[in-house]
Write an enzyme that holds these catalytic residues in place. Sequence first.
Site, PDB file in Angstrom:
ATOM      1  N   GLU A 179       0.910  -1.072  -0.023  1.00  0.00           N
ATOM      2  CA  GLU A 179       0.115  -0.301  -0.694  1.00  0.00           C
ATOM      3  C   GLU A 179       1.169   1.007  -0.162  1.00  0.00           C
ATOM      4  O   GLU A 179       1.578   0.998   1.053  1.00  0.00           O
ATOM      5  CB  GLU A 179      -0.693  -0.237   1.105  1.00  0.00           C
ATOM      6  CG  GLU A 179      -1.855   1.176   1.884  1.00  0.00           C
ATOM      7  CD  GLU A 179      -2.567   1.257   2.183  1.00  0.00           C
ATOM      8  OE1 GLU A 179      -3.543   1.869   2.701  1.00  0.00           O
ATOM      9  OE2 GLU A 179      -2.640   0.338   3.870  1.00  0.00           O
ATOM     10  N   LYS A 226      -8.853   2.484  -2.396  1.00  0.00           N
ATOM     11  CA  LYS A 226      -9.293   2.063  -1.147  1.00  0.00           C
ATOM     12  C   LYS A 226     -10.683   2.203  -0.666  1.00  0.00           C
ATOM     13  O   LYS A 226     -10.909   3.629  -0.431  1.00  0.00           O
ATOM     14  CB  LYS A 226      -8.411   2.570  -0.141  1.00  0.00           C
ATOM     15  CG  LYS A 226      -8.301   1.745   1.248  1.00  0.00           C
ATOM     16  CD  LYS A 226      -6.878   1.699   2.496  1.00  0.00           C
ATOM     17  CE  LYS A 226      -7.255   0.986   3.369  1.00  0.00           C
ATOM     18  NZ  LYS A 226      -5.857   1.699   4.700  1.00  0.00           N
ATOM     19  N   CYS A 286      -5.256  -3.156   1.928  1.00  0.00           N
ATOM     20  CA  CYS A 286      -5.352  -3.276   4.322  1.00  0.00           C
ATOM     21  C   CYS A 286      -6.353  -3.539   4.874  1.00  0.00           C
ATOM     22  O   CYS A 286      -7.509  -4.587   5.044  1.00  0.00           O
ATOM     23  CB  CYS A 286      -3.928  -1.898   4.384  1.00  0.00           C
ATOM     24  SG  CYS A 286      -3.735  -2.259   6.026  1.00  0.00           S
TER      25      CYS A 286
END
Length: 678
Positions: free
Chosen positions: A52, A121, A177
Amino acid sequence: MSFHSLYRHGFARVAACTTRTALADPATNAQTILRMAQDCDRQAVALAVFPELGLSGYAISDLLQQTTLLDAVETAIDTLVAGSVDLMPLLLVGAPLRHLGALYNCALAIHRGQLLGVVPKIHLPNYREFYETRHFVSGDGTDGGAITLGGHTVPFGTDLLFEAYDLRGLVVHAEICEDVWVPNPPSGEAAVAGATVLANLSASNITIGKAETRRLLCRSQSARCIAAYLYAAAGAGESTTDLAWDGQASVFENGNTLAETERFPVADQAAVADIDLDMLAQERLQMGSFDTNRRRHARAFRRIAFALLPPAGDAGFRRRLERFPFVPADVTRLEQDCYEAYNIQVFGLAQRMRATGLKRVVIGISGGLDSTQALLVCAQAFDLLGLPRADILAYTMPGFATSGHTKTNAWRLMKSLGVTGQELDIKPAAKQMLTDLGHPFATGKSVYDITFENVQAGLRTDYLFRLANHQGGIVIGTGDLSELALGWCTYGVGDQMAHYNVNAGVPKTLIQHLIRWIIGTKRFDDDVLLTLDAIVSTEISPELVPVSVGETPQSTEAKIGPYALQDFTLFHILRYGFQPSKIAFMALHAWQDPARGDWPPHFNADRRVGYDLKQIRHWMGVFLTRFFAFSQFKRSAMPNGPKVSAGGSLSPRGDWRAPSDGNAAAWLAELERNVPEE
């Protein structure tokens, strides 16, 4: 494409990469990523996943919103795109990107000189040590969008899947994540929409015990989604102002761990593994509930196609294959499997005894593996039920070819276990039947045909059933899963039949290890264990054809093939429905070199053999013919017995339903067409 290419057989090589981050230095990070991408290309990797915000660094706080940094990120993206022109892997790279006046935490998909798409994300952590909403906005609601970066205008949104149109089954989804830490991860929606490879670009910091939590989340998501799951976390180079990083990189597949890197690395590293796309497709195909879930929760995804152009030649094979798929080489796992298998057999028989209300069983004891295991199960079940072992009525029934060695072992076993052992010589009855049939053997000729063999096998079972009637018991079957698969049993009044078969779900290769496990765990007295050791070391033989002094005894494996290979094929046919050519490719990597890979514990060194492609091809032809062409009618009428292995059972009431009048033409043609002789 060469037979030896892993890409020909439905596998794909993937890599979860962790790099040494240069904080707020996108140009340097782009070069680091390119170096790793080039290394992945040399290894014929199809997909490489990076951490990330790998282009900028994760732990740089308010620097993330600096125009100078964000401009440098976009320049670095151009560098990556240009540098990927001649590289095979699809690259998933993390970067902060400006879009419509907001900043997003993104995964970029780059392949062979193209930016294919950008996935933002969704779930931004903003608790304890995390402050992501200070810098980013969520990607929720961006489906159907597009983004322009320099000269690239590409799809933007959480609805993107990346599909290789020249490698069936390679459909990639990216999440970032925190997305996997929530109750309903985006990858779950992607999986039911067709994604088979789920990637997580992560910068999760490390605290005590957190690595195991990540592993649990990723493994469980791979199992729940019937998918591969790649996890790549940030490591060395990230700021340690208030946090630390361990660079965890892992590859999981359908609940199994395929590869993991060392944690706390000082240099770049990658977890590389070959995932089985065919297996994932077959698991989903067989699990109807997966499709039900798809229809309940499906949402639209855009598929971005790309040409992987995998190598046609041999790129090696990076996947651990069990030589004995029913028998894991890992000591701890084998211990657990044997414990469970044995108790499944014991508790299955105990319940049948309770249900019938009967207090006796009748069983034939040959001194071989199968009847030995069945007798041990009977003894343990009687102990469990509080019944005397004397009510286990065990009979050794010597025929024309019974050896002194196996007969002695049979008697020693019956006596040491304390069961009621008796001998019933079937030769007089067999001679009478052969005479009644007008068989040449009755007139002194050495004719040992199928009739000669089955007269003996049938008489043994006939006696056992009549003894059960006479003694008020049930007949315990001894034939195993491997014999049922190959049709290596006498139909009707023969060893195909019993009142209850405790071995029906246990393959031959597992029975040997079950007995060794029983020896090792000392579940019986020492005199029993000594006899068991002698039995498990004996050549497998039906002992139906007489041999002269000095001649080789009748060998089962010489006729129907090595059980090691046949059980290998059985597992992958029964559990996954694989093509013969794929199974042959896997068998070659598992079996061609006896010195490579792990063997189950206590496996004698002199039995550690290898098989080349010619042998594998030949014996697979025997298996396919016997399994598909003419043995099903025996399985269609098989008696009750518990399923033991996740590899499957052959009960027509359980895992396997097939027509008794089927044929093997399609399987044999595929074998002939796609598997070279050497």
